[in-house]
Scaffold this active site. Structure first.
Site, PDB file in Angstrom:
ATOM      1  N   HIS A   1       0.841  -1.210   0.000  1.00 60.07           N
ATOM      2  CA  HIS A   1       0.000   0.000   0.000  1.00 60.07           C
ATOM      3  C   HIS A   1       0.877   1.263   0.000  1.00 60.07           C
ATOM      4  CE1 HIS A   1      -2.996  -2.792   2.032  1.00 60.07           C
ATOM      5  NE2 HIS A   1      -3.696  -2.304   1.038  1.00 60.07           N
TER       6      HIS A   1
ATOM      7  N   LYS B   1      -1.369  -5.695  -8.979  1.00 54.08           N
ATOM      8  CA  LYS B   1      -1.537  -6.992  -8.315  1.00 54.08           C
ATOM      9  C   LYS B   1      -2.984  -7.483  -8.490  1.00 54.08           C
ATOM     10  CE  LYS B   1      -1.557  -9.840  -4.557  1.00 54.08           C
ATOM     11  NZ  LYS B   1      -2.978  -9.791  -4.336  1.00 54.08           N
ATOM     12  N   ASP B   2      -3.941  -6.561  -8.350  1.00 53.45           N
ATOM     13  CA  ASP B   2      -5.358  -6.893  -8.566  1.00 53.45           C
ATOM     14  C   ASP B   2      -5.717  -6.441  -9.981  1.00 53.45           C
ATOM     15  OD1 ASP B   2      -5.916  -7.875  -5.864  1.00 53.45           O
ATOM     16  OD2 ASP B   2      -5.511  -5.824  -5.275  1.00 53.45           O
TER      17      ASP B   2
ATOM     18  N   ARG C   1      -3.398 -10.831   2.608  1.00 46.74           N
ATOM     19  CA  ARG C   1      -3.661 -12.262   2.831  1.00 46.74           C
ATOM     20  C   ARG C   1      -2.415 -13.034   3.240  1.00 46.74           C
ATOM     21  NH1 ARG C   1      -7.603 -13.682  -2.240  1.00 46.74           N
ATOM     22  NH2 ARG C   1      -9.035 -11.984  -1.888  1.00 46.74           N
TER      23      ARG C   1
HETATM   24  O1  PAF Z   1      -8.274  -3.239  -3.424  1.00 46.02           O
HETATM   25  C1  PAF Z   1      -8.900  -2.889  -2.391  1.00 46.02           C
HETATM   26  O2  PAF Z   1      -8.328  -2.742  -1.316  1.00 46.02           O
HETATM   27  C2  PAF Z   1     -10.395  -2.641  -2.489  1.00 46.02           C
HETATM   28  O3  PAF Z   1     -11.007  -3.505  -3.383  1.00 46.02           O
HETATM   29  C3  PAF Z   1     -10.749  -1.184  -2.798  1.00 46.02           C
HETATM   30  C4  PAF Z   1     -10.241  -0.762  -4.177  1.00 46.02           C
HETATM   31  C5  PAF Z   1     -10.157  -0.260  -1.756  1.00 46.02           C
HETATM   32  C6  PAF Z   1     -12.265  -0.996  -2.793  1.00 46.02           C
HETATM   33  O4  PAF Z   1     -12.827  -1.297  -1.554  1.00 46.02           O
END
Ligand code: PAF
Length: 287
Positions: free
Chosen positions: A37, A148-149, A186
């Protein structure tokens, strides 16, 4: 670092910055912050004058079977980490996201159908709906989402395009541990043994990319990767697939081997989700 808990406070802060000509970038999170993050925040700071981090555990993206109440809430540690970066100008922690009677949802369409959407059909509607709210409630000019997502990134990019939102979506490269494991909340659920096995996911993606570059056919490459994952300790593989990076449609051949830079939506991507014990890990690699 200004902490805003209402939409009104957040919009007033954003407006104050924007009237002095400063650009504002949002980093949406659900908290439980890790170095991955923080790398998103660094990218946000490199692209804008002011950085907002939102922390909101969004109930809409949890199915009843997924324990929303058990999602880790680590507010005080998160605020300490954000303050320590010295690049987060405001934290948006809305007490209310969906007012009583809130009914409108964003349905992302075909990009959300397969992959993560196949096992979590509610998920991307929840994500798109909350991101739409967050963009509106912060009035950000830009927003950062991690590669990553990858499917989430594509869903958001498409939503911004379709709704003509005046937002620049910035794609952030995946931050990895020294052994290659993609950073994720996770990972904290892995036992010591599972943690030692988990880097096999990224290794399988790298090996699959090499196999494709060597001309091995896609079907053979993907089935070998799945077998490798199970042989290295993963209990099951939800998917290990080659997709078009723009539409996420499955590909049965790799046509274009040209070099792609991070954030491009052309070309192809290997996407994988696999379970190790109770933990489901996802990762991807552009090819
Ligand atoms: O990736 C995440 O942490 C969540 O899906 C997000 C983008 C903050 C939406 O709740």
């Amino acid at each position: 670092m200004n902490i805003c808990t209402t939409r009104e406070e957040m919009l007033a802060q954003s407006a104050a910055w924007k009237t002095t000509g400063q650009s504002v970038c949002l980093v949406p999170t659900m908290g439980n912050l890790h170095d991955g993050h923080l790398s998103l925040l660094e990218l946000a700071a490199a692209h804008s004058d002011k950085v907002i981090t939102s922390i909101y555990v969004n109930p809409l993206q949890f199915a009843p079977s997924e324990d929303f109440d058990k999602y880790p809430r680590t507010q005080s540690a998160d605020l300490d980490k954000l303050a320590a970066t010295a690049i987060c100008d405001a934290v948006f922690m809305p007490e209310t996201m969906y007012e009583d009677g809130h009914a409108t949802k964003i349905f992302p369409g075909s990009l959300a159908d397969g992959l993560e959407g196949a096992s979590r059909p509610h998920f991307f509607t929840g994500v798109a709906t909350v991101v739409n709210q967050l963009l509106e409630q912060t009035d950000a000019d830009k927003a950062v989402f991690g590669e990553k997502d990858f499917q989430q990134l594509r869903v958001i990019q498409q939503m911004v395009l379709d709704r003509h939102l005046q937002i620049e979506v910035i794609a952030a490269p995946t931050l990895r541990e020294a052994d290659g494991l993609a950073m994720s909340s996770r990972n904290g659920y892995l036992t010591t043994t599972q943690r030692a096995q988990a880097p096999a996911l990224y290794q399988a993606l790298q090996k699959a990319a090499e196999s494709l570059y060597a001309g091995v056919e896609v079907a053979k490459t993907l089935s070998t990767a799945q077998q490798d994952l199970v042989a290295t300790g993963f209990d099951s593989v939800d998917y290990f697939i080659l997709c078009a990076a723009d539409t996420l449609a499955p590909l049965m051949e790799l046509k274009n081997k040209s070099n792609l830079s991070e954030g491009d939506t052309d070309g192809a991507v290997l996407l994988a989700a696999a379970r190790i014990g109770d933990v489901r890990l996802i990762d991807n690699l552009r090819v």
